[in-house]
Structures are given as C-alpha cells and as structure tokens.
Write a protein that holds these residues in place. Sequence first.
Motif: not given
Length: 217
Positions: A81-83, A117-118, A138-140
């Motif tokens: 998961s990521f931004n 995951n985005l 909280d997310l990479p």
Amino acid sequence: MKTIIIKMTDAYDYQSFYETIENCTMIDCRDLEGTRCYLDDSAKSILVDRLNEYSAEGIHFIDSGNYHYLSLLWLQKITTSFNLVLFDHHPDNQPPSFGEITSCGGWVLEATETLPNLKNVFTYGVGDETPIENIPTDLPIYISIDKDALSTEFAITDWDQGNMTLDELLKDLESLYSSHQIIGVDICGDSGENAENGGKVNNQTNHSLFDFLSKKF
C-alpha cells in the motif's frame, strides 16, 4: 541506487546531466510507434517488457510530459500500500477521449481505478492543495514530478506551465523525505518538441534534482 533514463524523444541528446551518474541505465524507446500522448496496447506490451527487470525504487527520468503515463508502469510494480505525490501543472485525471487507452492526461485516473495498492493521490501545482506537512505518514509514497509545474525560468516543456520555482520544489521534496518513506521518484517534463532550445535549462534542473535525490536514496 539505480537511475533509469527512458528516451522517448531526442530530449536527452541535448543534455549531459546523466553522463557522470554511476549505475545508470539508458533505455531507448524511440523506435516505438503508438506512444505520443496515447499509449496503444502493442507499444504498452513492449514497454512493460523492456522495464520488466527494473524496480519502482530509485530515480527514473521519463522524458517529455507527453509520456507521463510511464509513471503508471512504475506504479504497477509496487506491491505494498502506498500514496502518490504528484507535482504537475495538470492533474492527469481525465477520462480517455476514446476507448480505454492509457494516456498522458489520464494515467492518474487509470491508476486510482486499477491499482488497489494506491490509496491516495496528493497533487501540487494545480491549486487547492493539501499542505505537504498534512500528508499522512503511515504509508510510503512514490513521487512523480512533471517539470511543467515549474515556471519557464526552470524548465522548457511541451505543455503550458505553472509558476513554481525550483527552490520551492526542492523545499517540498525535502519536507517529504524528512517525514516519509520514499519508494521511488520519476521525473518528466523535458521537451521533445523544443529539445535543442530547452536543453540547457532542462539539463540544469535535471542535474539539480538528481543531485538532491541521489543524496536521499
């Protein structure tokens, strides 16, 4: 730390910033048809194959903003998961004009619709922006930079441009690196149409961005 440079136009023929980069790979894709602004299925299959061995980690220079959809191919490689943090004078979230074709103006929309995951997209350069310091930690994050967010003093691109300075961009990047885990970065916004005229200023900005980013990975 791996640096990838994808040649879709002659833009990098008028630049030299990459000549002293260690562990740098140049991937020449100028032979492909069906790539300018819109990416047809045949060309996409070839590009995916050519990028197969490379990771989303590191620094990726991806030529003109006409090929910003290459970011999507890097994002598809991320398995957690990521931004996404996007610096761009355009949100690149427009539906395709025809069919379901991948485009430079719609790749962000395609990413949000097809990549589980985005989780979030934060865009800078088009107004009404979330303060950098408010991006959740909280997310990479993966960072995508289109130099058309910069004023013409700092880049010559193939699109209309914003008014961000290079110092402002570097300050925002410093803020992100100080508080987030960064997966990788890509940079577009070179000029294929004005490659020779834009070579000097784009080379200088690419050099500054690489110098900054290479110290962070």
